[in-house]
Write a protein that holds these residues in place. Structure first.
Motif, PDB file in Angstrom:
ATOM      1  N   LYS A   1     -15.477  -7.070  -3.339  1.00 20.95           N
ATOM      2  CA  LYS A   1     -14.206  -7.778  -3.161  1.00 20.95           C
ATOM      3  C   LYS A   1     -13.092  -7.107  -3.972  1.00 20.95           C
ATOM      4  O   LYS A   1     -11.967  -6.978  -3.496  1.00 20.95           O
ATOM      5  N   LEU A   2     -13.419  -6.670  -5.183  1.00 15.85           N
ATOM      6  CA  LEU A   2     -12.428  -5.974  -6.013  1.00 15.85           C
ATOM      7  C   LEU A   2     -12.029  -4.641  -5.389  1.00 15.85           C
ATOM      8  O   LEU A   2     -10.852  -4.289  -5.335  1.00 15.85           O
TER       9      LEU A   2
ATOM     10  N   HIS B   1      -8.266  -1.140   1.148  1.00 14.50           N
ATOM     11  CA  HIS B   1      -8.672  -1.949   2.302  1.00 14.50           C
ATOM     12  C   HIS B   1      -9.569  -1.174   3.254  1.00 14.50           C
ATOM     13  O   HIS B   1     -10.399  -1.753   3.963  1.00 14.50           O
TER      14      HIS B   1
ATOM     15  N   ASP C   1     -10.867   1.486 -10.332  1.00 10.97           N
ATOM     16  CA  ASP C   1      -9.497   1.346 -10.830  1.00 10.97           C
ATOM     17  C   ASP C   1      -8.839   2.703 -11.011  1.00 10.97           C
ATOM     18  O   ASP C   1      -7.639   2.874 -10.783  1.00 10.97           O
TER      19      ASP C   1
ATOM     20  N   ARG D   1     -12.257  -3.796  -2.271  1.00  4.55           N
ATOM     21  CA  ARG D   1     -11.533  -4.052  -1.023  1.00  4.55           C
ATOM     22  C   ARG D   1     -10.063  -4.374  -1.286  1.00  4.55           C
ATOM     23  O   ARG D   1      -9.179  -3.990  -0.510  1.00  4.55           O
ATOM     24  N   GLU D   2      -9.775  -5.045  -2.393  1.00  7.57           N
ATOM     25  CA  GLU D   2      -8.385  -5.348  -2.741  1.00  7.57           C
ATOM     26  C   GLU D   2      -7.595  -4.082  -3.027  1.00  7.57           C
ATOM     27  O   GLU D   2      -6.408  -3.999  -2.711  1.00  7.57           O
ATOM     28  N   LYS D   3      -8.247  -3.092  -3.639  1.00  9.83           N
ATOM     29  CA  LYS D   3      -7.573  -1.844  -4.011  1.00  9.83           C
ATOM     30  C   LYS D   3      -7.488  -0.870  -2.841  1.00  9.83           C
ATOM     31  O   LYS D   3      -6.515  -0.143  -2.700  1.00  9.83           O
TER      32      LYS D   3
END
Length: 240
Positions: A67-68, A74, A44, A70-72
């Motif tokens: 997954k987290l 790519h 984060d 990858r969201e932040k």
């Protein structure tokens, strides 16, 4: 370039750090987490380029963490570390588009080889992104230049697309990406801005102003101007 190691086994965490520092001390800044929640907080606060994630961690496992991340980011390169050669892990890794995965006990040459490949991929992607940005900047008026030089004429998106060698469909798509607007809206704004300047000079009548910015039909010019400004050209001139 930032690398994150997430592993709940303290000894494993330290061995990974030591090995990576041994070979990549000048290329990578290393961040370490002993669980998924801590790793998520690091991701984060910091842009992670490479993530070495233990699959089996309490609270939040490596798959969920990936997954987290990858969201932040790519483009983050994800490498899973696991002691279990399970088919379901390979499937999950494929879905997340993981770069690869290491089986414990891993070999030094396998680890360093994967990280070297990851670094090369990141550098190549950076160069590709830079080239794309330069290309987009070059594409951008070229389009602006054409509109600036030809807004007085009856021009269309097809005219500019033809000059650049693009199809009408591709040009409309790239124009929206570059200007966050449609071609006709952008052209209208350019013309109306020029008309506002000309309206300050009372030696030009309304019809001449319209013709000077590409509107040969004075009634149509008045309609477009009023829609854009909220008042007719005559009213605008009267309020200057």
């Amino acid at each position: 370039m930032n690398l994150l190691i997430a592993d709940d086994e303290n000894l494993e965490l330290k061995v990974l750090e030591k090995t990576i520092k041994k070979f990549f001390l000048n290329e990578l800044e290393i961040f370490m987490a002993s669980n998924g929640k801590q790793a998520a907080q690091i991701s984060d606060e910091t842009e992670i380029n490479i993530a070495l994630l233990d699959v089996e961690m309490p609270g939040m496992n490596g798959i969920e963490l990936a997954k987290l991340i990858r969201e932040k980011n790519h483009d983050c390169i994800i490498i899973f570390i696991t002691a279990y050669d399970r088919f379901e892990y390979a499937i999950e890794a494929m879905h997340i588009k993981a770069f690869d995965y290491l089986l414990k006990p891993w070999k030094e040459e396998k680890l360093t080889g994967l990280i070297s490949e990851a670094i090369v991929n990141i550098k190549e992607l950076s160069l590709e992104n830079s080239a794309n940005e330069n290309l987009q900047e070059s594409q951008k008026s070229a389009i602006k230049k054409y509109i600036k030089e030809n807004y007085k004429r009856d021009i269309s998106a097809g005219d500019v697309a033809g000059i650049l060698g693009y199809s009408d469909v591709y040009f409309s798509k790239i124009f929206k990406q570059l200007f966050d607007d449609t071609f006709i809206n952008y052209l209208t704004k350019v013309r109306i801005d020029k008309a506002k300047v000309l309206l300050k000079d009372v030696s030009f009548n309304i019809k001449e102003v319209g013709a000077s910015v590409g509107y040969t039909d004075s009634n149509y010019f008045t309609k477009v101007f009023k829609r854009a400004v909220g008042m007719s050209p005559s009213e605008y001139r009267g309020n200057i």
